[in-house]
Design a protein around this motif. Sequence first.
Motif, PDB file in Angstrom:
ATOM      1  N   LEU A  70       0.826  -1.206   0.000  1.00 53.76           N
ATOM      2  CA  LEU A  70       0.000   0.000   0.000  1.00 53.76           C
ATOM      3  C   LEU A  70       0.866   1.265   0.000  1.00 53.76           C
ATOM      4  CD1 LEU A  70      -2.901   1.235   0.317  1.00 53.76           C
ATOM      5  CD2 LEU A  70      -2.386   1.330   2.758  1.00 53.76           C
ATOM      6  N   SER A  71       1.858   1.304   0.861  1.00 51.95           N
ATOM      7  CA  SER A  71       2.708   2.507   0.907  1.00 51.95           C
ATOM      8  C   SER A  71       3.549   2.630  -0.359  1.00 51.95           C
ATOM      9  CB  SER A  71       3.584   2.511   2.160  1.00 51.95           C
ATOM     10  OG  SER A  71       4.425   1.387   2.192  1.00 51.95           O
ATOM     11  N   ASN A  72       4.005   1.514  -0.933  1.00 53.26           N
ATOM     12  CA  ASN A  72       4.729   1.570  -2.211  1.00 53.26           C
ATOM     13  C   ASN A  72       3.843   2.165  -3.303  1.00 53.26           C
ATOM     14  OD1 ASN A  72       7.209   0.564  -1.420  1.00 53.26           O
ATOM     15  ND2 ASN A  72       6.651  -1.546  -1.836  1.00 53.26           N
ATOM     16  N   TYR A  73       2.590   1.752  -3.336  1.00 54.81           N
ATOM     17  CA  TYR A  73       1.653   2.257  -4.338  1.00 54.81           C
ATOM     18  C   TYR A  73       1.489   3.773  -4.208  1.00 54.81           C
ATOM     19  CZ  TYR A  73      -2.539   2.793  -7.151  1.00 54.81           C
ATOM     20  OH  TYR A  73      -3.433   3.205  -8.107  1.00 54.81           O
ATOM     21  N   HIS A  74       1.276   4.236  -2.995  1.00 50.50           N
ATOM     22  CA  HIS A  74       1.068   5.675  -2.784  1.00 50.50           C
ATOM     23  C   HIS A  74       2.361   6.465  -2.965  1.00 50.50           C
ATOM     24  CE1 HIS A  74      -3.152   5.596  -1.849  1.00 50.50           C
ATOM     25  NE2 HIS A  74      -2.944   4.581  -1.028  1.00 50.50           N
ATOM     26  N   LEU A  75       3.500   5.854  -2.675  1.00 50.12           N
ATOM     27  CA  LEU A  75       4.770   6.526  -2.954  1.00 50.12           C
ATOM     28  C   LEU A  75       4.944   6.738  -4.453  1.00 50.12           C
ATOM     29  CD1 LEU A  75       7.148   4.780  -0.412  1.00 50.12           C
ATOM     30  CD2 LEU A  75       6.742   7.229  -0.565  1.00 50.12           C
ATOM     31  N   LYS A  76       4.554   5.759  -5.245  1.00 47.51           N
ATOM     32  CA  LYS A  76       4.632   5.904  -6.709  1.00 47.51           C
ATOM     33  C   LYS A  76       3.681   6.989  -7.196  1.00 47.51           C
ATOM     34  CE  LYS A  76       5.946   1.191  -7.879  1.00 47.51           C
ATOM     35  NZ  LYS A  76       5.559  -0.018  -8.618  1.00 47.51           N
ATOM     36  N   GLN A  77       2.457   6.974  -6.702  1.00 47.84           N
ATOM     37  CA  GLN A  77       1.473   7.983  -7.110  1.00 47.84           C
ATOM     38  C   GLN A  77       1.937   9.382  -6.696  1.00 47.84           C
ATOM     39  OE1 GLN A  77      -1.927   7.423  -8.616  1.00 47.84           O
ATOM     40  NE2 GLN A  77      -0.700   5.668  -9.253  1.00 47.84           N
ATOM     41  N   GLY A  78       2.415   9.521  -5.476  1.00 45.68           N
ATOM     42  CA  GLY A  78       2.870  10.819  -4.987  1.00 45.68           C
ATOM     43  C   GLY A  78       4.099  11.323  -5.726  1.00 45.68           C
ATOM     44  N   PHE A  79       5.042  10.423  -6.024  1.00 48.38           N
ATOM     45  CA  PHE A  79       6.244  10.820  -6.754  1.00 48.38           C
ATOM     46  C   PHE A  79       5.894  11.248  -8.173  1.00 48.38           C
ATOM     47  CE2 PHE A  79      10.247   9.818  -9.064  1.00 48.38           C
ATOM     48  CZ  PHE A  79      11.068  10.721  -8.406  1.00 48.38           C
ATOM     49  N   GLY A  80       4.994  10.522  -8.808  1.00 49.11           N
ATOM     50  CA  GLY A  80       4.555  10.896 -10.152  1.00 49.11           C
ATOM     51  C   GLY A  80       3.863  12.244 -10.162  1.00 49.11           C
ATOM     52  N   LEU A  81       3.024  12.482  -9.175  1.00 46.50           N
ATOM     53  CA  LEU A  81       2.344  13.767  -9.067  1.00 46.50           C
ATOM     54  C   LEU A  81       3.346  14.895  -8.831  1.00 46.50           C
ATOM     55  CD1 LEU A  81      -0.423  15.207  -8.988  1.00 46.50           C
ATOM     56  CD2 LEU A  81      -0.420  14.815  -6.527  1.00 46.50           C
ATOM     57  N   LEU A  82       4.324  14.657  -7.971  1.00 44.24           N
ATOM     58  CA  LEU A  82       5.344  15.657  -7.683  1.00 44.24           C
ATOM     59  C   LEU A  82       6.153  15.991  -8.937  1.00 44.24           C
ATOM     60  CD1 LEU A  82       6.880  17.371  -5.572  1.00 44.24           C
ATOM     61  CD2 LEU A  82       8.320  15.372  -5.175  1.00 44.24           C
ATOM     62  N   LEU A  83       6.600  14.979  -9.666  1.00 40.01           N
ATOM     63  CA  LEU A  83       7.365  15.221 -10.886  1.00 40.01           C
ATOM     64  C   LEU A  83       6.545  15.963 -11.932  1.00 40.01           C
ATOM     65  CD1 LEU A  83       9.421  11.958 -11.505  1.00 40.01           C
ATOM     66  CD2 LEU A  83      10.237  14.179 -10.740  1.00 40.01           C
ATOM     67  N   THR A  84       5.305  15.546 -12.105  1.00 34.14           N
ATOM     68  CA  THR A  84       4.435  16.203 -13.081  1.00 34.14           C
ATOM     69  C   THR A  84       4.207  17.664 -12.705  1.00 34.14           C
ATOM     70  OG1 THR A  84       3.340  14.093 -13.483  1.00 34.14           O
ATOM     71  CG2 THR A  84       2.220  16.059 -14.271  1.00 34.14           C
ATOM     72  N   ALA A  85       3.965  17.921 -11.429  1.00 40.42           N
ATOM     73  CA  ALA A  85       3.755  19.304 -10.980  1.00 40.42           C
ATOM     74  C   ALA A  85       5.002  20.153 -11.186  1.00 40.42           C
ATOM     75  CB  ALA A  85       3.337  19.316  -9.515  1.00 40.42           C
ATOM     76  N   LEU A  86       6.182  19.588 -10.920  1.00 42.06           N
ATOM     77  CA  LEU A  86       7.420  20.342 -11.132  1.00 42.06           C
ATOM     78  C   LEU A  86       7.617  20.689 -12.605  1.00 42.06           C
ATOM     79  CD1 LEU A  86       9.918  18.530  -8.741  1.00 42.06           C
ATOM     80  CD2 LEU A  86       9.067  20.866  -8.546  1.00 42.06           C
TER      81      LEU A  86
END
Length: 108
Positions: A30-46
């Motif tokens: 579960l935490s791996n899944y959300h880490l991937k989603q959060g990292f993708g969102l962070l990169l896209t926002a940057l």
Amino acid sequence: MNAKTQSILSYLGILWLVAFFGGKAQRSALSNYHLKQGFGLLLTALIVNIVSYVLISLVPALSIIISVIGLLFLILMVFGIINAVNEVKRPLPLLGKLFEDKFSFIEQ
């Protein structure tokens, strides 16, 4: 740090690093899944922010539209936090499917 806390922190920008490095031993699927989603969102926002600053410097009238795009990222972050609090693996609207099979370094 438990998996739920890691999942929530993964959507909060720079706190993603705390979630990633702070509890490698307690990490779950579960935490791996959300880490991937959060990292993708962070990169896209940057990336969007960098492009938007260039566009604003060229065409200042676009600043209103770019502000709306920034609000969209905030809404996506809230959706991710809600999913993390409810402990469900649900992709973020619009972008989440892109990040599900990316960022394999997170699972190591």
